[in-house]
Design a protein around this motif. Structure first.
Motif, PDB file in Angstrom:
ATOM      1  N   GLY A   1       0.793  -1.205   0.000  1.00 34.38           N
ATOM      2  CA  GLY A   1       0.000   0.000   0.000  1.00 34.38           C
ATOM      3  C   GLY A   1       0.831   1.263   0.000  1.00 34.38           C
ATOM      4  O   GLY A   1       0.306   2.360   0.105  1.00 34.38           O
ATOM      5  N   VAL A   2       2.171   1.128  -0.097  1.00 30.42           N
ATOM      6  CA  VAL A   2       3.048   2.302  -0.079  1.00 30.42           C
ATOM      7  C   VAL A   2       3.526   2.593  -1.502  1.00 30.42           C
ATOM      8  O   VAL A   2       3.849   1.664  -2.247  1.00 30.42           O
ATOM      9  CB  VAL A   2       4.267   2.060   0.839  1.00 30.42           C
ATOM     10  N   PRO A   3       3.579   3.859  -1.943  1.00 26.97           N
ATOM     11  CA  PRO A   3       4.062   4.202  -3.280  1.00 26.97           C
ATOM     12  C   PRO A   3       5.469   3.645  -3.508  1.00 26.97           C
ATOM     13  O   PRO A   3       6.424   4.061  -2.846  1.00 26.97           O
ATOM     14  CB  PRO A   3       4.055   5.736  -3.284  1.00 26.97           C
ATOM     15  N   VAL A   4       5.585   2.700  -4.422  1.00 28.10           N
ATOM     16  CA  VAL A   4       6.849   1.979  -4.609  1.00 28.10           C
ATOM     17  C   VAL A   4       7.988   2.900  -5.026  1.00 28.10           C
ATOM     18  O   VAL A   4       9.081   2.890  -4.428  1.00 28.10           O
ATOM     19  CB  VAL A   4       6.675   0.856  -5.654  1.00 28.10           C
ATOM     20  N   THR A   5       7.771   3.690  -6.055  1.00 29.09           N
ATOM     21  CA  THR A   5       8.826   4.574  -6.552  1.00 29.09           C
ATOM     22  C   THR A   5       9.273   5.566  -5.488  1.00 29.09           C
ATOM     23  O   THR A   5      10.477   5.816  -5.311  1.00 29.09           O
ATOM     24  CB  THR A   5       8.343   5.338  -7.797  1.00 29.09           C
ATOM     25  N   ALA A   6       8.315   6.109  -4.758  1.00 28.95           N
ATOM     26  CA  ALA A   6       8.635   7.080  -3.704  1.00 28.95           C
ATOM     27  C   ALA A   6       9.447   6.423  -2.589  1.00 28.95           C
ATOM     28  O   ALA A   6      10.402   7.015  -2.062  1.00 28.95           O
ATOM     29  CB  ALA A   6       7.353   7.679  -3.130  1.00 28.95           C
ATOM     30  N   MET A   7       9.089   5.187  -2.236  1.00 27.94           N
ATOM     31  CA  MET A   7       9.817   4.491  -1.187  1.00 27.94           C
ATOM     32  C   MET A   7      11.232   4.146  -1.642  1.00 27.94           C
ATOM     33  O   MET A   7      12.193   4.274  -0.878  1.00 27.94           O
ATOM     34  CB  MET A   7       9.066   3.219  -0.765  1.00 27.94           C
ATOM     35  N   GLN A   8      11.369   3.724  -2.893  1.00 25.46           N
ATOM     36  CA  GLN A   8      12.703   3.428  -3.417  1.00 25.46           C
ATOM     37  C   GLN A   8      13.594   4.660  -3.346  1.00 25.46           C
ATOM     38  O   GLN A   8      14.757   4.585  -2.921  1.00 25.46           O
ATOM     39  CB  GLN A   8      12.594   2.951  -4.874  1.00 25.46           C
ATOM     40  N   GLN A   9      13.067   5.792  -3.749  1.00 25.17           N
ATOM     41  CA  GLN A   9      13.838   7.030  -3.729  1.00 25.17           C
ATOM     42  C   GLN A   9      14.167   7.432  -2.294  1.00 25.17           C
ATOM     43  O   GLN A   9      15.282   7.900  -2.007  1.00 25.17           O
ATOM     44  CB  GLN A   9      13.048   8.150  -4.417  1.00 25.17           C
ATOM     45  N   ALA A  10      13.228   7.232  -1.393  1.00 21.74           N
ATOM     46  CA  ALA A  10      13.444   7.600   0.010  1.00 21.74           C
ATOM     47  C   ALA A  10      14.552   6.771   0.639  1.00 21.74           C
ATOM     48  O   ALA A  10      15.342   7.274   1.452  1.00 21.74           O
ATOM     49  CB  ALA A  10      12.147   7.419   0.805  1.00 21.74           C
ATOM     50  N   LEU A  11      14.633   5.482   0.271  1.00 21.01           N
ATOM     51  CA  LEU A  11      15.652   4.601   0.843  1.00 21.01           C
ATOM     52  C   LEU A  11      17.039   4.894   0.296  1.00 21.01           C
ATOM     53  O   LEU A  11      18.049   4.554   0.932  1.00 21.01           O
ATOM     54  CB  LEU A  11      15.298   3.134   0.576  1.00 21.01           C
ATOM     55  N   LEU A  12      17.090   5.535  -0.876  1.00 24.49           N
ATOM     56  CA  LEU A  12      18.376   5.813  -1.507  1.00 24.49           C
ATOM     57  C   LEU A  12      18.954   7.167  -1.122  1.00 24.49           C
ATOM     58  O   LEU A  12      20.078   7.490  -1.491  1.00 24.49           O
ATOM     59  CB  LEU A  12      18.232   5.747  -3.034  1.00 24.49           C
ATOM     60  N   THR A  13      18.181   7.945  -0.366  1.00 21.23           N
ATOM     61  CA  THR A  13      18.640   9.290  -0.015  1.00 21.23           C
ATOM     62  C   THR A  13      18.475   9.549   1.487  1.00 21.23           C
ATOM     63  O   THR A  13      17.759   8.839   2.189  1.00 21.23           O
ATOM     64  CB  THR A  13      17.847  10.370  -0.776  1.00 21.23           C
ATOM     65  N   ARG A  14      19.156  10.572   1.925  1.00 19.50           N
ATOM     66  CA  ARG A  14      18.993  11.053   3.302  1.00 19.50           C
ATOM     67  C   ARG A  14      18.692  12.539   3.241  1.00 19.50           C
ATOM     68  O   ARG A  14      19.436  13.308   2.597  1.00 19.50           O
ATOM     69  CB  ARG A  14      20.251  10.811   4.125  1.00 19.50           C
TER      70      ARG A  14
END
Length: 269
Positions: free
Chosen positions: A1-14
């Motif tokens: 239920g979480v936006p996949v692309t947004a989560m991927q980007q969030a995990l790759l950045t700080r």
């Protein structure tokens, strides 16, 4: 239920949120991304666990009294002395020092009362007292855990690893429950190798334990970065979304001050 692309980007950045609303974004290394992924899993698990506890409590709370009786379950971990002892072991062993104190107070207090009742002459110094160790670990302002909290408040200037241990050494180097480690010391790690400058030793009730300081600051801050929280708040799963409500400015400030150590010490006392 979480936006996949947004989560991927969030995990790759700080994304560092600075005072005044300014944000600084940097790319994570592979190890940092893996650590952040694990942190997300732990956060969801922790919040879901708390949600279940609240639901159970509400279901069982049928006592109209303002201070109802309750049944508590105490899970005693036991002192941990691993091949490498880190942040988690320091907290587990601090908890056990507190539990040991409760045990000592109950058992030896009864012994004292019996000796006095039977007028037996005895030496009070023969009973173990781990209060000084507990104070060194938890007492504000320079107990190890409160000191760690104060470092977290220094933001990007916080000391980590060897630098943090130097501050511990300066504050507690002469304490009888603390030992300064390092290549020149007599202390050895579990593998028999010399201790390093990022190590320190605590004489716990169960015996001496060497700790290695690595990622103490990040682990103590614990809170998910705000941008990751925001992605979880967009979940289409109602339960997940409820666990991560939309943040306010006050939430951001509060999160920056709430640490693992802060919560831990509050619960411990």
């Amino acid at each position: 239920g979480v936006p996949v692309t947004a989560m991927q980007q969030a995990l790759l950045t700080r994304v560092r949120e600075l005072p005044g609303g300014e944000k600084v974004t940097t790319n994570n290394s592979q190890a940092e991304s893996v650590s952040l992924r694990d942190a997300v899993s732990k956060s969801i698990y922790s919040k879901l666990f708390d949600w279940i506890v609240v639901r159970i409590n509400k279901t069982l709370d049928v006592d109209p009294a303002s201070n109802p009786q309750f049944i508590g379950i105490l899970d005693i971990f036991g002192f941990e002395d691993m091949k490498v002892n880190g942040f988690e072991q320091l907290f587990i062993n601090t908890t056990n020092e507190m539990l040991q104190k409760v045990f000592n107070d109950i058992i030896f207090k009864k012994e004292e009362e019996e000796y006095n009742r039977e007028q037996i002459v005895w030496d009070k110094t023969v009973f173990p007292d781990n209060d000084p160790c507990i104070h060194m670990l938890t007492k504000r302002p320079i107990g190890l855990l409160p000191y760690l909290d104060s470092e977290c408040q220094r933001g990007m200037a916080a000391s980590e690893g060897e630098a943090l241990v130097r501050k511990f050494n300066q504050s507690h180097g002469n304490h009888k429950f603390y030992e300064v480690c390092g290549p020149a010391s007599v202390w050895r790690r579990k593998d028999g190798k010399r201790t390093q400058n990022e190590d320190f030793l605590v004489h716990h009730f169960a015996g001496p334990i060497i700790y290695t300081v690595a990622d103490f600051i990040d682990k103590n801050r614990d809170a998910l970065y705000g941008h990751v929280h925001d992605v979880l708040a967009e979940s289409t799963n109602p339960l997940v979304a409820s666990l991560y409500p939309t943040r306010t400015e006050e939430d951001t400030v509060a999160a920056s001050k709430m640490t693992v150590g802060n919560r831990f010490l509050g619960q411990l006392h």
